[in-house]
Every structure is written in C-alpha cells, then in structure tokens.
Design an enzyme around this catalytic site. Structure first.
Site, short mmCIF file in Angstrom:
data_model
loop_
_atom_site.label_atom_id
_atom_site.label_comp_id
_atom_site.label_asym_id
_atom_site.label_seq_id
_atom_site.Cartn_x
_atom_site.Cartn_y
_atom_site.Cartn_z
N LYS A 114 0.82 -1.21 0.00
CA LYS A 114 0.00 0.00 0.00
C LYS A 114 0.86 1.27 0.00
O LYS A 114 0.42 2.32 -0.44
CB LYS A 114 -0.96 -0.02 1.18
CG LYS A 114 -1.90 -1.23 1.11
CD LYS A 114 -3.30 -0.94 1.44
CE LYS A 114 -4.28 -2.04 1.09
NZ LYS A 114 -3.79 -3.41 1.05
C1 LIG Z 1 -4.31 -4.49 0.14
C2 LIG Z 1 -3.49 -5.74 0.02
C3 LIG Z 1 -3.77 -6.72 -0.97
C4 LIG Z 1 -4.92 -6.61 -1.95
O1 LIG Z 1 -4.74 -5.60 -2.89
P1 LIG Z 1 -5.99 -5.04 -3.73
O2 LIG Z 1 -5.47 -3.87 -4.48
O3 LIG Z 1 -7.01 -4.65 -2.68
O4 LIG Z 1 -6.46 -6.12 -4.59
C5 LIG Z 1 -2.94 -7.84 -1.03
N1 LIG Z 1 -1.92 -8.02 -0.16
C6 LIG Z 1 -1.64 -7.11 0.80
C7 LIG Z 1 -0.52 -7.38 1.75
C8 LIG Z 1 -2.39 -5.94 0.93
O5 LIG Z 1 -2.11 -5.06 1.89
#
Ligand SMILES: *Cc1c(COP(=O)(O)O)cnc(C)c1O
Length: 496
Positions: free
Chosen positions: A112
């Site tokens: 993120k």
């Molecule tokens: C948010 C997240 C995801 C999923 O990503 P999306 O963009 O919501 O599909 C996968 N792995 C981790 C560690 C995340 O923080």
C-alpha cells in the site's frame, strides 16, 4: 486527458479534480477517457532511469494537467528521501520457477506504500492547482494496514490533516504500535470502542452527515478519503508493472517484446487492475492471474460471470484479502463494455441483491485476459515452506497465495510465458503465520521475539519501521465511543 464516472453521470474532469473528489458524485469511479499507448521505444527509454524517473514518465501520460516539474516533485517526495530501504524501490528477484516483484520496501512494509506515499503528494499538488484553500481532513477507518500506510503518506503534507480510527482491541499489537507511535504535526489516531464495522460505519456516517460537513466547511475544512477507489491511488500502481518488465529485459530474463504473465494476490481488485491498464497501454502481458483466498468471490466471477457476495465470510491468514466487495472491478467492467448505463445497472443490482451476472459474451472477453483461482490457508502455508526450502526465500502469506495459484495456473494450462508473482507484504508483517508455515516454534513468544526468530531464517533484515517499534514512544492514546467520533474530529480540528 479527462476523467469521467463509470456510471456516466458526473461530467468530464481534469485528473487533479478527480483525485480531490475521490468518488464520483453518482457513486461511480473515475476512469480516463482513453488509455495512453506505450511502445518498445518508450520501454527502452525507461531502462536507464531511476524508479522515480520512470514513475514521472508513466504518470505524465495520465495526469496531463500536472506539469513535468510538479510530477517530478511528487515522485521525489513519495519515493525518495530514504523512505524506501531498496534503491530500486520495487525490485524483481528470481526464484527457481518464477520471478517475484517485491512491493514492500516502503516505510510500512506493505504494497500500500507504493500508492499511499504518492497519493498525498498528488492531492496537495491538486489543491494548489485548483486554488482550493480549505484544509482537507482525511478520515480513515482501518483494520490495521491501511491506517498506518495512510498516516505515513500524509504526515506533514501541507494543507492536509489525517485522522485514523481503529477498533480498540481489534488490531494486532504491532499494528497498534505502528499507528500509536506515529509522528507528524498533522496526524491523529483514535481507538473506537467496538469492532472494525463500528469504526467504519462511524466514518461513513460522518462523511454523509450534511449538517456536520457544513459545520466543518464554516471552519474551512473539507473531508476526503484515501481509500483504494481514488484514481490517485490506482495510477501509481501502473508504474511498477512497467518498471518490472523493463528490469526483466535489462537483466536478460526475457527478450524485449516478449510477453509475460503476472499473478496478483487480490482483494479490492486495485493492484491487478493496474496490471490491466499496463497491458492495455501496450505492455507485453499475456495473462493476468487473479489469486484469492477462501473469500473467493472473484474466482467464481472469473469462471462463471456471476458476482455473488451472498456467502460466508472467512477470516484467513491473509487478512488484507478478506474482502467480499472488490470495488475496483467496476472500472474493469467499464473498460470491457464501454457502457456506463450497463455498469450502473450491475452496481445497482449488487447494492440491492448482492449479485449480478455479466453474461457469456463478456465473460469470454474477460477470460482472454484474466484467469482466477484461490488457495486456502493450508495450501498457502505449504507454499511458504516449499519456496523456503527450494530457494531459501521467505515470502509472506499474501504472496504465497499468489505463488500457489501461479503454480496451479502453469500446471493446468501448460502456459510457459515467464511468470512474475506480485509480492505485497514483507514476511515480517505476518511473522506468526510465516514461522508456523516453515516449522518454527512460536508458542509463548511475543511479536518482537517472532521478528528475531524470522530474522534468523531470512536474508532480508527486520525492516527499520518494525524494529524501532519496541522503543518508540506512544504518542496517541485517545479512545472514543462510536457515537462520540464527531466530537473527536472537532477536537482534532480545533487543536491545531
Ligand atoms: C491491500 C493488500 C492486498 C490486496 O490488494 P488489492 O489492491 O485490494 O487487490 C494484497 N496483499 C496485501 C498485503 C495488501 O495489503
């Protein structure tokens, strides 16, 4: 380049306006009205550049109302300054049966950061460009990871304040410490007595409370959100697909122009959708493999064309993928149909019945690009163990879901295109499950002991942001009730 709503009813906006608005007024998501194209020369031109320079060039294709200098400033503040612990920012590492694209070298050790470091810079630049003088207050309800990544991204960003609500007792000790030790003059972290739903519905009520928003406006404050439907969170993610491809060509893993596959651990469909944009722009991508956990609503959708959220919700060892409504899928449906009225209809059905059916023709079209499967916790742990034993490489649980599905895809289809597994979190963030998977004893150990246990087995050191938590002072200790969240907001605004 202009942006409009997937539901068709919100006019044409510059990207700066779309980023400030977040969600379109008709409930839809902002999409670019055409997709810029890239070619072999463009890709070759990126090879000698730093990640920041690559990002500025790719962003420039979409954010045409930002000047080159503005974008350069945004990417430098987002990814520079020692905040990432890897010079390449998003490096590709090669294992025996796939490459892994590591997206967790940012300040909070999860993918993120790739978007939440840049979104605040795009937003504050957008405020300047559009002449908005109000202070923007970002409100976030979090079950853990998003809150910390948003706090790090927005800390000390001019003209913006950020307030994060988390459920008291509803996040891990490390997650709570990550948030409650947060520095920055413009941040507030408050625990809500209740569970995550209480915190989230409390924030939603504040967003839709007209009288409260009017009161804020009198104090020249407007609310905004940092969640993953904002175009300013999606567009930074296109960059690392392109950058990874360029790196694979540069290190000789593939030839220029050769198609590759990506497998992406998916929750809200944001990460994999960025891969779709990269492919549509002309990046040589053959298949995008969508990996889910037991909350496998997307696997079913990609196989049947029916999206149905009426099902049991499972808590898994991959909490960031425990999602039953994948909001960004709406953007894919728009790009695949070009028909805002049809998309609006499906979203209406989703809201009223929890289900919609896109029909066989569109499903066939989507299946030409996407393949979907899911892995349960046992298969995920088995993959962590196997990858560790074969490569001495420790991957986190979310990455292991993708790795499991990538291998199954290769077995079932015989597709030999080079595979890149997208890695979304440092294994240190989910150290308990990871250590169990590789057969280490975890009983009686606290989360800091577990960091050390994992460090003994992992070539990558404990990320600085996690290691420092043991000794950092706790700054934020406030707690409120669900029905006093508004007072907490007002107190924060009045304070600073
Ligand atoms: C948010 C997240 C995801 C999923 O990503 P999306 O963009 O919501 O599909 C996968 N792995 C981790 C560690 C995340 O923080």
């Amino acid at each position: 380049m202009k942006y409009f709503s997937t539901r068709g009813d919100a006019g044409r906006l510059d990207s700066a306006e779309a980023i400030l608005k977040g969600l379109a007024p008709d409930g839809g998501l902002f999409v670019p009205e055409q997709l810029p194209k890239i070619d072999a020369d463009f890709l070759a031109s990126l090879a000698p550049l730093s990640y920041e320079e690559r990002a500025a060039k790719v962003l420039g294709l979409y954010l045409t109302d930002y000047t080159a200098d503005e974008l350069k400033g945004c990417v430098t503040r987002a990814y520079g300054g020692g905040k990432f612990d890897c010079g390449k920012r998003a490096p590709v590492v090669h294992l025996t049966d796939a490459s892994v694209l590591e997206l967790w070298h940012g300040p909070t050790s999860a993918f993120k950061d790739m978007a939440l470091q840049l979104l605040p810079q795009l937003m504050s630049t957008a405020l300047r460009k559009t002449g908005v003088t109000d202070t923007v207050l970002i409100l976030v309800a979090t079950s853990g990871d998003t809150g910390k990544a948003a706090l790090e991204g927005f800390r000390d960003v001019p003209q913006i304040k950020i307030m994060v609500f988390y459920p008291d007792g509803g996040v891990s000790r490390i997650q709570r410490l990550q948030m409650c030790t947060q520095e920055g003059a413009n941040v507030n972290v408050t625990a809500v007595r209740g569970n995550f739903d209480d915190a989230q519905s409390g924030v939603k009520e504040i967003f839709s409370d007209e009288a409260f928003n009017k009161k804020l406006k009198e104090g020249e404050v407007r609310l905004s959100s940092a969640n993953s439907i904002n175009w300013g969170r999606l567009v930074p993610q296109i960059v690392y697909y392109i950058s990874a491809y360029v790196d694979l060509v540069a290190d000789g893993t593939i030839k220029a122009g050769e198609e590759i596959n990506f497998t992406v651990p998916t929750g809200n469909f944001g990460d994999i959708l960025a891969g779709f944009y990269a492919k549509e722009m002309g990046l040589p991508v053959h298949k995008l493999v969508c990996a889910s956990n037991a909350n496998n609503v997307l696997t079913d959708f990609l196989r049947t064309g029916v999206y149905d959220r009426n099902r049991d919700f499972f808590k898994t060892i991959t909490p960031s993928m425990d999602i039953l409504i994948s909001s960004n899928l709406e953007r894919l449906l728009y790009h695949m149909t070009g028909d805002t009225a049809t998309v609006a209809g499906w979203m209406q059905q989703l809201a009223s019945t929890g289900r919609y059916d896109i029909g066989q023709d569109l499903l066939t079209k989507i299946q030409e690009v996407f393949w979907g499967d899911w892995a349960d916790d046992a298969a995920t742990k088995a993959t962590i163990k196997d990858v560790y034993e074969k490569n001495h490489y420790v991957c986190d649980t979310h990455t292991a879901v993708a790795y499991t599905v990538a291998r199954r895809y290769q077995e079932q289809t015989g597709d030999g295109h080079h595979m890149v597994v997208v890695s979304t979190a440092s294994p240190y963030k989910f150290n308990g499950s990871v250590l169990e998977a590789i057969g280490a004893a975890t009983e009686g150990k606290d989360e800091f002991d577990l960091l050390d246990e994992l460090a003994a087995r992992n070539d990558n050191p404990i990320p600085a942001g996690l290691a420092s938590l043991k000794t950092k002072p706790v700054i934020h200790q406030k707690t409120c009730e669900k029905n006093t969240m508004r007072d907490a907001v007002m107190a924060f605004i009045a304070n600073k």
